[in-house]
Structure formats: structure tokens, C-alpha cells
Enzyme design. Structure first.
Site, PDB file in Angstrom:
ATOM      1  CG  HIS A   1       4.101   1.282   3.811  1.00  0.00           C
ATOM      2  ND1 HIS A   1       3.195   2.264   3.530  1.00  0.00           N
ATOM      3  CD2 HIS A   1       2.706   0.728   4.494  1.00  0.00           C
ATOM      4  CE1 HIS A   1       2.255   2.764   4.178  1.00  0.00           C
ATOM      5  NE2 HIS A   1       2.227   1.880   4.640  1.00  0.00           N
TER       6      HIS A   1
ATOM      7  CD  GLN B   1      -0.664  -0.150   3.960  1.00  0.00           C
ATOM      8  OE1 GLN B   1      -1.404   0.746   4.567  1.00  0.00           O
ATOM      9  NE2 GLN B   1      -1.599  -1.228   4.012  1.00  0.00           N
TER      10      GLN B   1
ATOM     11  NE  ARG C   1      -6.874  -2.069   2.146  1.00  0.00           N
ATOM     12  CZ  ARG C   1      -7.494  -1.567   2.143  1.00  0.00           C
ATOM     13  NH1 ARG C   1      -7.719  -0.888   1.693  1.00  0.00           N
ATOM     14  NH2 ARG C   1      -7.917  -1.159   3.530  1.00  0.00           N
TER      15      ARG C   1
ATOM     16  CG  HIS D   1      -0.453   5.644   3.918  1.00  0.00           C
ATOM     17  ND1 HIS D   1       0.250   5.679   5.289  1.00  0.00           N
ATOM     18  CD2 HIS D   1      -1.315   4.681   4.008  1.00  0.00           C
ATOM     19  CE1 HIS D   1      -0.167   4.412   5.415  1.00  0.00           C
ATOM     20  NE2 HIS D   1      -1.310   3.890   5.187  1.00  0.00           N
TER      21      HIS D   1
ATOM     22  CD  GLU E   1       1.268   4.011   9.094  1.00  0.00           C
ATOM     23  OE1 GLU E   1      -0.285   4.051   8.985  1.00  0.00           O
ATOM     24  OE2 GLU E   1       1.908   2.263   8.418  1.00  0.00           O
TER      25      GLU E   1
END
Length: 481
Positions: free
Chosen positions: A290, A99, A309, A101, A136
Site C-alpha cells: 500500500h 510499503q 519499505r 507490514h 492497519e
């Protein structure tokens, strides 16, 4: 301070026992896998706070009613009346999806576009649940493995060439070709197709970055049958691998067991393998590809649930939008832990501060005796006698390092702790947590004797029966100012 109740997330990749044990949940043979525990001000899954009068209110309502008291002036000014971060404890039994972000502008555009199309906020096909980028950070609570960002180009080529599989060989060819396979890339249909998926910013990319984009895109857009025979090819390559090559192949082998013959698994061989021990960390900026492979960790991010994804999942894939946010620059994984001279000399606290305004974490240990914290032992081993000569009073140093304002969530991860502010004091057992509003000021954390044994369920006030020593470990989520 207010007791805070985590929101349980039961995804297929979650653990069957790890979070259940940490939070002392009742288990049975039919229990679902438990993947995440959210301490959340997110609008779709807000945590509940226990108020002094015994009533409950969710975090969103509490913040909206009293933003200055709950968040503090700086946080309210920067972010408005919302929690700026989302704090979780996660446990992966099998690998998560490959995935990315979305970047800020991608998130805003996608959120508005899906709203205009009438896609429900909780629809499975929805990609943009929030108008925010998602940066994140992960801090391991036990050995934790992942793949994060792109490895150096030559490493990618060597590793893919070692896998005797047609798709891996094709990816290696795309990565290593010094120029397009035809004199003019405009006449190469495959290059044309891949380049048409690049973001507008790709016009400034060097050719090496464009090669990485093409190889990655080849794997995530390949037909399912093109992944046939991956497992034996990966195992054969692993027999002669060492170092990072072995770690990357181990990630791919774990993924192929969970997702047999998924072509996107080969992307893991283009990425940096990350292996964290307890207390070690990695920061994942928006746009960084990641995949988490296995383990239990604390996770903190912008208050956003946006995920794009590309593979290794049964959930909705959004490959076009993922590719428009994809950062193809090879780079080493970023460790956000504060390893400055002063922090390393403190043997009971590690702080993790990426260079953003929304969040930070602290991971600490308190003990009424002299038992060493294993994480401190590793730091001492790494940095030698210098740290041994600098033993400060841990409690005094701890007070100077923990934030004294802003919205904070304090979770006891082991044993028992005592936390106090100018307004309140509470004991927390393993799995219990409190929300500390900005108006409470400085929080002091010490070891607490365990409460009497009793039957444990996931209740904000109930004790657990396992703590037997006056020590505790904790995580403190907060803003960095």
C-alpha cells in the site's frame, strides 16, 4: 477519564497546516511539516496522561501499574499489560512510501534477528521495531487517496501497456506471458533471479501470482536511471484513461512529482486505487502492499511500528524482507465499516470493525439541534427512504453501540462534546482527547457548548477559540469486546 497528550511526528510527507489547524497548534513560516499525532502506548513514543492530582504519567507506566483497571480483564488476558492498539491522526501532503507490514512470524524473526545483531531500536536502518504483525485501518476525515493491494491481473496488464515506457512495457510482458519466455524457466536468468527472492510459501502459488511477484520485484529493484522519462509517459497515458485507470495514473503522477523518475512508482499501476470520502474506510492486513497518496485520516493498528519499505522514500528500504511478507493475491480493498441494517439506520454513528481482536473505531456526531451529519446524508442517499423511516433516538442507539469496557481513546475532531462515565465527566474541544480506562464502564457522549475564546496551544486543558455551535464530532478508538 484522563486527559491524554498526543505525540507529534514531523515527517517530510506531512501537512503544513491540516493537523496544526485541527489541534490548534501555533504556526509560523519556519514550522516543520506535521505528519502524525499519536495517541500511543507504544514504548518508543508513549503519550502522557494527566492524573487527578495534576501529575503526569505515560500510558505504558499507567497500564503496567494497573492493568486490570486500565485495560480490563479480556484485554489483559489476551495481550498482557500493554495497549493492544496504536491510534493516530495522519495528514499526507505528498505520497508516503510504497510499503508492506510484516506478517506475524516475519515480525518475530526479524525483531529477534536485529536485536541479536545489536541494531538500536531507533536506528534508521532498523526494519523490525516490534515483534508484532501490523494490521492497519484508515478512516478518512476528508477526501483521502491511496493505493491498496493488487488489482485484477488483466487490469494491471492493460494499464501498464498503456504507459509507453520501457520499464512499464517489461512489467506488462512479465504479467501477460502465458509461460516463461524460454521453454524451461530454470534457464531464464531473469526468472531465476526473481524466483529466488520468493518466500517458501510460493511453492503453492498459481502461476498468475508468481507473475505479479516478478513484475513488482522488477520495478522495486530497477536501477534509478531505469525510471528516467516516467512523468511524460504517465501523462500521455492519462489523456486517454478513465475510471479506475485514471485514478491509478493520478496516484502515480502525484508520486512522480514527489519522487521524480523513481521506478517503484510503476507498482502503483498494479494496485487498486482507493478514493475515500469522509467517513469511508479501508482495512489493510499485514502483507498487503500500500501507499497513502494524499489527505487526512484517522489510522489505527496493532501496537507496532514495523514498516518494510520498497520505494518512494528517502528512508531505509528492506526489499528482501518486504518480498517475504508480500501478499500477491489480487483482491478488492476491504471496507471494515459496519453497514448492517441496524447501524445504517443510526444517523449519528458509524463503527469500523475488522475481524481482529486488537482494535476498532467509531466515528460519531452529536448535536443539540437537528442539523444533519453529512456522512448520514450520504448513507441516506445510498440506501434511500428505508433509513428515513427508521429514525431512532440517536443517543439511545449510540449507547448500545459504543464499547463499555477495554482501553478507549476519545478524540473530539470538530466542535465540542461532553463525555461522561460513572466516575467522571469532561468537556472536550476540537483536538482534545481523553483516555477512558476499562474500569470507567460505559461512556456517554453528547454535544457541549463551546468554552470561551482563549489563546490555544497544544495543552490537554486549554480551550480553542473556534467552536461556535453546540455540536461535535468524535472518534473513539477501542478494542472490539
Amino acid at each position: 477519564m484522563y486527559r491524554i497528550q498526543p505525540v507529534q511526528k514531523a515527517y517530510a510527507w506531512g501537512s503544513r497546516d491540516r493537523l496544526q489547524a485541527m489541534f490548534h497548534l501555533q504556526r509560523d513560516a519556519e514550522a516543520k511539516t506535521l505528519a502524525e499525532m499519536w495517541f500511543s502506548g507504544h514504548r518508543q513514543s508513549p503519550s502522557m496522561l494527566r492524573m487527578p492530582d495534576g501529575s503526569s504519567i505515560d500510558v505504558l507506566q499507567a497500564v503496567r501499574q494497573s492493568p486490570q483497571e486500565m485495560l480490563g480483564e479480556s484485554s489483559s488476558h489476551l495481550f498482557g499489560p500493554v495497549m493492544p492498539y496504536l491510534f493516530k491522526v495522519i495528514s499526507a501532503r505528498i505520497p508516503l512510501s510504497l510499503q508492506v507490514h510484516p506478517l506475524d512470524f516475519q515480525a518475530r524473526a526479524g525483531f529477534n534477528r536485529e536485536n541479536a545483531a545489536g541494531i538500536a531500536a531507533d536506528a534508521p536502518e532498523r526494519s523490525f521495531k516490534d515483534p508484532l504483525a501490523k494490521n492497519e485501518m484508515v478512516v478518512a476525515l476528508e477526501p483521502f487517496t491511496a493505493a491498496v493491494g493488487f488489482a485484477p491481473l488483466l487490469s494491471q496488464i492493460r494499464l501498464l501497456e498503456s504507459v509507453r515506457h520501457p520499464l512499464a512495457q517489461h512489467m506488462a510482458e512479465l504479467l501477460s506471458a502465458p509461460r516463461p519466455r524460454t521453454p524451461n524457466a530454470a534457464f531464464d536468468p531473469e526468472h531465476q533471479a526473481f524466483d529466488a527472492l520468493m518466500p517458501l510459501s510460493a511453492i503453492t502459488w498459481p502461476e498468475s501470482r508468481r507473475r505479479i511477484f516478478r513484475a513488482f520485484t522488477l520495478a522495486i529493484t530497477a536501477a534509478a536511471q531505469e525510471g528516467s522519462g516516467l512523468e511524460p509517459a504517465l501523462r500521455d497515458a492519462d489523456r486517454s484513461a478513465d475510471g479506475n485507470s485514471h485514478l491509478a495514473l493520478a496516484n502515480a503522477l502525484a508520486a512522480v512529482e514527489a519522487f521524480p523518475d523513481d521506478p517503484s512508482i510503476l507498482c502503483l499501476l498494479m494496485m487498486n486505487p482507493v478514493s475515500l470520502d469522509e467517513g469511508e474506510s479501508v482495512f489493510i492486513p499485514a502483507g498487503t502492499p500500500h501507499a497513502y497518496i494524499h489527505g487526512t485520516a484517522a489510522e489505527i493498528m496493532n501496537n507496532s511500528d514495523n514498516v518494510l519499505r520498497a520505494g518512494m522514500t528517502a528512508k531505509h528500504k528492506d526489499i528482501p524482507n518486504l518480498l517475504h511478507s508480500l501478499n500477491c493475491q489480487p483482491d478488492s480493498p476491504m471496507d471494515p465499516s459496519n453497514t448492517s441494517f441496524g447501524i445504517l439506520s443510526m444517523q449519528n454513528l458509524v463503527t469500523y470493525k475488522p475481524h481482529i481482536n486488537e482494535f476498532m473505531l467509531a466515528y460519531g456526531h452529536v448535536d443539540v439541534g437537528t442539523s444533519p451529519w453529512p456522512i448520514a446524508g450520504r448513507l441516506i442517499q445510498r440506501y434511500g427512504e428505508l433509513l428515513l423511516r427508521l429514525r431512532p433516538q440517536p443517543f439511545l442507539r449510540q449507547r448500545k453501540q459504543l464499547p463499555d469496557r477495554g482501553p478507549r481513546v476519545l478524540l473530539c475532531t470538530d466542535g465540542a462534546i461532553h463525555c461522561s462515565t460513572k466516575h467522571d465527566a469532561m468537556d472536550l474541544q476540537q483536538g482534545q482527547a481523553v483516555f477512558i480506562p476499562s474500569c470507567d464502564g460505559q461512556v456517554d457522549i453528547t454535544a457541549a457548548a463551546p468554552e470561551p475564546a482563549g489563546e490555544r496551544t497544544l495543552d490537554m486543558d486549554s480551550p480553542h477559540p473556534d467552536a461556535t455551535a453546540a455540536h461535535g464530532s468524535y472518534l473513539l478508538a477501542s478494542t472490539p469486546f
